[in-house]
Design a protein around this motif. Structure first.
Motif, PDB file in Angstrom:
ATOM      1  N   TRP A  56     144.731 -41.309 148.776  1.00 37.53           N
ATOM      2  CA  TRP A  56     144.272 -42.498 148.035  1.00 37.53           C
ATOM      3  C   TRP A  56     142.854 -42.713 148.511  1.00 37.53           C
ATOM      4  CZ3 TRP A  56     144.795 -46.069 144.626  1.00 37.53           C
ATOM      5  CH2 TRP A  56     144.403 -47.339 144.714  1.00 37.53           C
ATOM      6  N   ILE A  57     142.091 -42.954 147.324  1.00 39.08           N
ATOM      7  CA  ILE A  57     140.552 -43.101 147.543  1.00 39.08           C
ATOM      8  C   ILE A  57     139.916 -42.068 147.838  1.00 39.08           C
ATOM      9  CG2 ILE A  57     138.647 -44.611 148.494  1.00 39.08           C
ATOM     10  CD1 ILE A  57     140.545 -46.961 148.680  1.00 39.08           C
ATOM     11  N   ASN A  60     139.671 -39.229 145.337  1.00 40.20           N
ATOM     12  CA  ASN A  60     139.023 -39.675 143.881  1.00 40.20           C
ATOM     13  C   ASN A  60     137.762 -39.693 143.794  1.00 40.20           C
ATOM     14  OD1 ASN A  60     139.153 -40.773 141.207  1.00 40.20           O
ATOM     15  ND2 ASN A  60     139.488 -43.005 142.020  1.00 40.20           N
ATOM     16  N   MET A  91     148.211 -42.366 139.990  1.00 43.15           N
ATOM     17  CA  MET A  91     147.412 -43.584 140.150  1.00 43.15           C
ATOM     18  C   MET A  91     146.113 -43.594 140.774  1.00 43.15           C
ATOM     19  SD  MET A  91     148.546 -47.014 142.304  1.00 43.15           S
ATOM     20  CE  MET A  91     147.828 -48.644 142.216  1.00 43.15           C
ATOM     21  N   GLY A  93     143.510 -42.270 140.235  1.00 44.42           N
ATOM     22  CA  GLY A  93     142.174 -41.759 139.687  1.00 44.42           C
ATOM     23  C   GLY A  93     142.078 -40.174 139.523  1.00 44.42           C
ATOM     24  N   SER A  94     141.139 -39.515 139.992  1.00 41.34           N
ATOM     25  CA  SER A  94     140.854 -38.016 139.751  1.00 41.34           C
ATOM     26  C   SER A  94     141.529 -37.259 141.009  1.00 41.34           C
ATOM     27  CB  SER A  94     139.502 -37.783 139.675  1.00 41.34           C
ATOM     28  OG  SER A  94     138.886 -38.112 140.818  1.00 41.34           O
TER      29      SER A  94
ATOM     30  N   MET B   7     144.449 -52.183 143.498  1.00 40.63           N
ATOM     31  CA  MET B   7     144.119 -51.438 142.348  1.00 40.63           C
ATOM     32  C   MET B   7     142.647 -50.591 142.164  1.00 40.63           C
ATOM     33  SD  MET B   7     146.899 -52.486 140.691  1.00 40.63           S
ATOM     34  CE  MET B   7     146.861 -52.345 139.074  1.00 40.63           C
ATOM     35  N   LEU B   8     141.916 -50.634 143.347  1.00 41.04           N
ATOM     36  CA  LEU B   8     140.713 -50.181 143.259  1.00 41.04           C
ATOM     37  C   LEU B   8     140.970 -48.753 144.164  1.00 41.04           C
ATOM     38  CD1 LEU B   8     137.904 -52.807 144.358  1.00 41.04           C
ATOM     39  CD2 LEU B   8     138.050 -51.589 142.062  1.00 41.04           C
ATOM     40  N   PRO B   9     141.181 -47.749 143.277  1.00 38.19           N
ATOM     41  CA  PRO B   9     141.402 -46.430 144.053  1.00 38.19           C
ATOM     42  C   PRO B   9     140.010 -45.690 144.142  1.00 38.19           C
ATOM     43  CG  PRO B   9     141.412 -46.224 141.521  1.00 38.19           C
ATOM     44  CD  PRO B   9     141.129 -47.372 141.894  1.00 38.19           C
ATOM     45  N   PHE B  10     138.895 -46.202 144.530  1.00 30.54           N
ATOM     46  CA  PHE B  10     137.510 -45.491 144.771  1.00 30.54           C
ATOM     47  C   PHE B  10     136.878 -46.233 145.840  1.00 30.54           C
ATOM     48  CE2 PHE B  10     137.328 -47.998 140.945  1.00 30.54           C
ATOM     49  CZ  PHE B  10     136.302 -49.035 141.307  1.00 30.54           C
ATOM     50  N   LYS B  77     137.182 -41.561 134.891  1.00 26.67           N
ATOM     51  CA  LYS B  77     137.295 -40.478 135.655  1.00 26.67           C
ATOM     52  C   LYS B  77     138.112 -40.896 136.867  1.00 26.67           C
ATOM     53  CE  LYS B  77     133.968 -37.915 133.389  1.00 26.67           C
ATOM     54  NZ  LYS B  77     132.282 -37.535 133.507  1.00 26.67           N
ATOM     55  N   ILE B  78     137.666 -42.214 137.324  1.00 30.97           N
ATOM     56  CA  ILE B  78     137.935 -42.512 138.791  1.00 30.97           C
ATOM     57  C   ILE B  78     138.771 -43.814 138.929  1.00 30.97           C
ATOM     58  CG2 ILE B  78     136.101 -41.405 139.795  1.00 30.97           C
ATOM     59  CD1 ILE B  78     134.748 -44.256 140.151  1.00 30.97           C
ATOM     60  N   ASN B  79     139.269 -44.594 137.624  1.00 38.08           N
ATOM     61  CA  ASN B  79     139.665 -45.729 137.591  1.00 38.08           C
ATOM     62  C   ASN B  79     140.832 -45.534 136.508  1.00 38.08           C
ATOM     63  OD1 ASN B  79     140.939 -48.335 137.955  1.00 38.08           O
ATOM     64  ND2 ASN B  79     139.124 -49.434 137.782  1.00 38.08           N
ATOM     65  N   PHE B  80     142.158 -45.956 136.832  1.00 43.68           N
ATOM     66  CA  PHE B  80     143.153 -45.682 135.772  1.00 43.68           C
ATOM     67  C   PHE B  80     143.136 -46.995 134.988  1.00 43.68           C
ATOM     68  CE2 PHE B  80     145.688 -48.985 137.796  1.00 43.68           C
ATOM     69  CZ  PHE B  80     145.616 -48.851 139.107  1.00 43.68           C
TER      70      PHE B  80
END
Lengths: 309, 231
Positions: A56-57, A60, A91, A93-94, B7-10, B77-80
């Motif tokens: 997670w994070i 990504n 979920m 992202g990449s 919800m912030l996966p980056f 690319k980094i956020n669904f």
């Protein structure tokens, strides 16, 4: 503050750890990868290292080749230190794509235990998503497919049972996080043909001790603990405080190992999945999979210590 | 806030590195965006036949570009959630295109009033203050979100231009910018992006001023209220 609610005696603890098949070595914190502590998956007896890796994070990073190369180094360190369980989700992202990218470029990865999740409503979309995940990771099959946060779990469970019967996946799991939906989780654990549960468990978030962890033990389910550092919050709270001298008694050299050894020393927990972007942090994390683990009295002491800081 | 955090996966670093990639990939679209932005402000300051349609068309270009190119082609690319954001931005772009550029329902004219000055200040901040604040915060060019091609400065600019709309400030076209201001403002707190904290401020100020302006306009149009006398 919440109180520690799991009170097995030291003898019972040692017995349970023995029954769980934990190899409790006495070696130094940086022992070889072969000395890594493992626990069995109750459904099969297959043994997994007690420290896995979350994504997670941290994984990504999109198309950024420089960051992808850095993550490959982290992943290489993970396998070199005896790691196996990698957990991800559509979920994230990449992250799945980046894990697949790294797996193609690193060596010594034969121990990989690939775990991802299905995270979408509707059975048909779930099938499509799981097939996409196989391509992104570059694996022929996943070892563990989990239903992410119980989203439309009834629909996906049908698919997963069918896929497991066909050998397309090896184990079925369900996940929750942040201590939420424990009621529904307990219902699924009690009634569905699953092998794994994933839930939030760490030194400060111990709600699972009261119900889900005992239920997992009773139902012979493997347990993956997510958010072991509370997304870094535990370091923000405690890392500037002194690590207690008595942490050496269970071969703990730093705060990361303090947090992780607490989690994986719970008899019902199979592994924890810390995430990191740094090789040095990966080495610290993997150090928690070596040496001794705290006994029940020490676990209580660990809780008292952090709550008193 | 806790929900948004999940919800912030980056990370902030990955977010700004994405902007670095994006800015390199679309160069020199940023120059064109600044040119178009200056033209829109000039048309609001000095009236020209068809000028308001051009302003609405320019805003449509900004929102459609940001929705399709930034959100859908890069941020996804980094956020669904980027596909949903892209759809919202595209709707806003189509709204400007249909309501303002084609039907001429939006009229932009600077007036020496509070809402006029604040609107102009928002536009200037989006073009000059925002990148300066980003630079001071340690993420200047090429990592900075650029006005016209990135969501946050574009949103602040749009809120400013909508405050210049006459005779009333159109509330409908302010809703998606206000919604994005909440999303962007919360993300700014979580990722420590100080320049984006201007977003919720701009949205709240813009909406309050727009409602006050519309109330005054409604009172002025009511017979016996001290408004313009009917012959």
């Amino acid at each position: 503050m919440r109180r520690f609610t799991d009170h097995p005696s030291r003898r019972a603890f040692l017995a349970s750890m023995g029954a769980a098949g934990v190899a409790v070595g006495l070696g130094p914190a940086h022992a070889a990868a072969e000395d890594v502590l493992k626990k069995p998956i109750p459904a099969s007896g297959e043994r997994l290292p007690v420290i896995g890796m979350g994504s997670w994070i941290t994984f990504n990073v999109g198309d950024d080749m420089e960051l992808r190369a850095a993550r490959c180094e982290v992943l290489q360190a993970f396998f070199d230190r005896g790691g196996a369980v990698i957990d991800s989700s559509p979920m994230y992202g990449s992250s799945e794509e980046v894990i697949g990218h790294c797996l193609k470029r690193i060596a010594n990865k034969q121990a990989l235990f690939a775990a991802t999740k299905v995270w979408t409503p509707f059975k048909a979309l779930g099938i499509r998503q799981m097939k996409a995940s196989e391509k992104l990771w570059g694996v022929k099959r996943f070892d563990l497919m989990q239903i992410h946060n119980l989203l439309d779990w009834e629909a996906h469970m049908e698919t997963l049972v069918e896929w497991k019967a066909k050998g397309r996946i090896r184990y079925i799991g369900v996940t929750t996080s942040h201590g939420e939906r424990h009621e529904e989780m307990a219902k699924v654990m009690a009634t569905q043909p699953i092998d794994f549960v994933q839930l939030t468990y760490n030194l400060l978030d111990r709600e699972a001790e009261s119900r889900l962890l005992p239920l997992a033990a009773e139902r012979r389910l493997a347990v993956i603990a997510n958010r072991p550092f509370r997304r870094g919050e535990l370091f923000a709270l405690f890392a500037r405080k002194p690590l207690p001298e008595w942490a050496r008694e269970f071969d703990c050299a730093n705060w990361a190992q303090f947090f992780l050894k607490f989690i994986v020393s719970h008899p019902a927990v199979t592994c924890a999945i810390p995430a990191t972007t740094r090789v040095d942090h990966m080495h610290e994390n993997m150090g928690a999979a070596q040496g001794r683990l705290p006994d029940p009295d020490t676990r209580k002491r660990m809780v008292r210590y952090v709550e008193g800081l | 806030m806790a929900t948004l955090s999940r919800m912030l996966p980056f990370s902030a670093d990955v977010f700004f590195r994405l902007f670095e990639q994006y800015n390199a990939a679309i160069w020199p679209a940023q120059v064109a965006a600044y040119g178009l932005g200056l033209l829109l402000v000039a048309l609001a300051l000095k009236q020209r036949p068809g000028g308001s349609r051009i302003v609405a068309g320019g805003l449509a270009v900004f929102w459609l570009w940001t929705g399709i190119v930034y959100h859908m082609a890069f941020f996804a690319k980094i956020n669904f959630m980027a596909w949903a954001f892209g759809a919202l931005f595209s709707c806003q772009g189509l709204l400007f295109l249909w309501s303002g550029a084609f039907r001429g329902r939006l009229r932009f004219r600077f007036t020496r009033t509070l809402h006029g000055w604040v609107g102009l200040a928002f536009a200037v901040f989006a073009m000059a203050g925002y990148p300066l604040a980003g630079w001071l915060a340690g993420h200047g060019w090429p990592r900075t979100p650029v006005f016209g091609v990135a969501p946050c400065p574009t949103t602040i600019f749009t809120l400013g231009m909508l405050l210049l709309a006459e005779p009333r400030a159109p509330i409908g076209p302010m809703l998606i910018p206000a919604l994005w201001s909440l999303v962007g403002g919360a993300a700014a707190l979580l990722l420590a992006i100080p320049e984006d904290l201007a977003l919720p401020f701009a949205a709240a100020t813009g909406l309050v001023l727009a409602l006050a302006k519309n109330r005054r306009a409604a009172l002025a149009a009511t017979p016996g209220s001290g408004g313009p006398r009917q012959a």
